[in-house]
Design a protein around this motif. Structure first.
Motif, PDB file in Angstrom:
ATOM      1  N   PHE A  75      11.024 -29.637 -15.643  1.00 45.50           N
ATOM      2  CA  PHE A  75      11.880 -28.467 -15.177  1.00 45.50           C
ATOM      3  C   PHE A  75      12.267 -28.762 -13.658  1.00 45.50           C
ATOM      4  O   PHE A  75      13.163 -27.755 -13.384  1.00 45.50           O
ATOM      5  N   GLY A  76      11.990 -29.746 -12.994  1.00 44.88           N
ATOM      6  CA  GLY A  76      12.552 -30.097 -11.845  1.00 44.88           C
ATOM      7  C   GLY A  76      12.203 -28.695 -10.808  1.00 44.88           C
ATOM      8  O   GLY A  76      13.068 -28.615  -9.892  1.00 44.88           O
ATOM      9  N   THR A  77      10.871 -28.323 -10.610  1.00 43.27           N
ATOM     10  CA  THR A  77      10.878 -27.319  -9.859  1.00 43.27           C
ATOM     11  C   THR A  77      10.910 -27.711  -8.308  1.00 43.27           C
ATOM     12  O   THR A  77      11.027 -26.850  -7.547  1.00 43.27           O
ATOM     13  N   ARG A  78      10.322 -28.905  -7.803  1.00 45.78           N
ATOM     14  CA  ARG A  78      10.653 -29.430  -6.689  1.00 45.78           C
ATOM     15  C   ARG A  78      12.085 -29.339  -5.999  1.00 45.78           C
ATOM     16  O   ARG A  78      12.315 -29.185  -4.833  1.00 45.78           O
ATOM     17  N   MET A  79      13.211 -29.079  -6.896  1.00 46.67           N
ATOM     18  CA  MET A  79      14.395 -29.125  -6.627  1.00 46.67           C
ATOM     19  C   MET A  79      14.766 -27.870  -5.838  1.00 46.67           C
ATOM     20  O   MET A  79      15.910 -27.537  -5.675  1.00 46.67           O
ATOM     21  N   GLY A  80      14.098 -26.646  -6.344  1.00 45.61           N
ATOM     22  CA  GLY A  80      14.492 -25.375  -5.860  1.00 45.61           C
ATOM     23  C   GLY A  80      15.570 -25.053  -6.568  1.00 45.61           C
ATOM     24  O   GLY A  80      15.955 -25.048  -7.837  1.00 45.61           O
ATOM     25  N   ASP A  81      16.389 -24.190  -5.712  1.00 49.55           N
ATOM     26  CA  ASP A  81      17.718 -23.619  -6.341  1.00 49.55           C
ATOM     27  C   ASP A  81      18.457 -24.685  -6.981  1.00 49.55           C
ATOM     28  O   ASP A  81      19.370 -24.270  -7.834  1.00 49.55           O
ATOM     29  N   LEU A  82      18.617 -26.131  -6.785  1.00 55.08           N
ATOM     30  CA  LEU A  82      19.434 -27.212  -7.460  1.00 55.08           C
ATOM     31  C   LEU A  82      19.188 -26.988  -8.945  1.00 55.08           C
ATOM     32  O   LEU A  82      19.819 -27.561  -9.725  1.00 55.08           O
ATOM     33  N   THR A  83      18.023 -26.621  -9.410  1.00 53.32           N
ATOM     34  CA  THR A  83      17.836 -26.764 -10.679  1.00 53.32           C
ATOM     35  C   THR A  83      17.613 -25.379 -11.520  1.00 53.32           C
ATOM     36  O   THR A  83      16.958 -25.229 -12.492  1.00 53.32           O
ATOM     37  N   LYS A  84      18.063 -24.302 -10.615  1.00 51.45           N
ATOM     38  CA  LYS A  84      17.861 -23.038 -11.497  1.00 51.45           C
ATOM     39  C   LYS A  84      18.685 -22.877 -12.727  1.00 51.45           C
ATOM     40  O   LYS A  84      18.289 -21.980 -13.494  1.00 51.45           O
TER      41      LYS A  84
END
Length: 224
Positions: A12-21
């Protein structure tokens, strides 16, 4: 020697924040190309390449369309590294296999070639490429493993797992859970003395968080 590689791209790439929305982490650009393409460059020459996908899987499928690279789509649930590798086995069609995470950028010798040259299937069930924590750029936290004089890995220490390995897949079939981490296999292999490690002499950057992008680009610029 392995002739297949599994690239993990389902998270999910949650640590990337808005970059992976609105996109999966492997399609985040670094130095002009996606993280997935950086990883795929490291696998060139391997005949059978498989990428798994779950979060925004359609974008991964579209990105790889026409490339000849197979995509193992995990639905309805994400399966973690162990479950994902097990699901992809019919596409990989061999054991052992390489596996490679797609949220890191490398500077130095080809990581999979180093693993290939050091692989000893008579003594190893897995060979993990690790880097000392002081050369793990962007790493948040300490190390994962220590290396014995015989080349075996033990838990805790100042070595960071880079996300590149060769692993035999037999033990995957003994795990009852559908979704599980490859840590389950590594723990069993370590108990039998067959979990081995190799130190990477180059630089490696964790791009699992936004700060890692600029750090990776700086590392690559200094490598020119």
């Amino acid at each position: 020697m392995p002739d297949a590689v599994m690239l993990f791209a389902a998270g999910f790439g949650t640590r990337m924040g808005d970059l992976t929305k609105r996109r999966p982490k492997p399609l985040v650009p670094v130095a002009g190309k996606t993280l997935l393409d950086h990883a795929l460059e490291l696998t060139e020459g391997i005949p059978n390449r498989v990428v798994n996908a779950h979060y925004y899987a359609d974008q991964i499928v579209d990105h790889l369309a026409g490339s000849g690279i197979a995509v193992s789509v995990e639905e309805p649930n994400i399966l973690d590294t162990g479950g994902g590798l097990r699901k992809a086995l019919p596409l990989l069609n061999t054991s052992p296999v390489y596996t490679l995470n797609t949220d890191a950028v490398w500077s130095g010798d080809a990581p999979l070639g180093l693993l290939r040259d050091a692989w000893r299937p008579d003594a190893m069930d897995a060979l993990l490429l690790c880097v000392p924590v002081e050369r793990a750029i962007g790493r948040k936290g300490g190390g994962d493993f220590s290396l014995t004089p015989e080349g075996r890995l033990t838990r805790k220490g100042d070595l960071v797992y880079t996300g590149a390995q060769i692993i035999k897949t037999d033990l995957l079939h003994e795990v009852k859970e559908e979704a599980f981490s490859l840590n389950v296999l590594w723990n069993r292999m370590a108990e039998s003395g067959r979990l081995h490690g190799l130190q990477y002499a180059g630089n490696w950057c964790d791009v699992g968080h936004p700060e890692g992008i600029s750090l990776a680009e700086e590392m690559l610029a200094n490598d020119v």
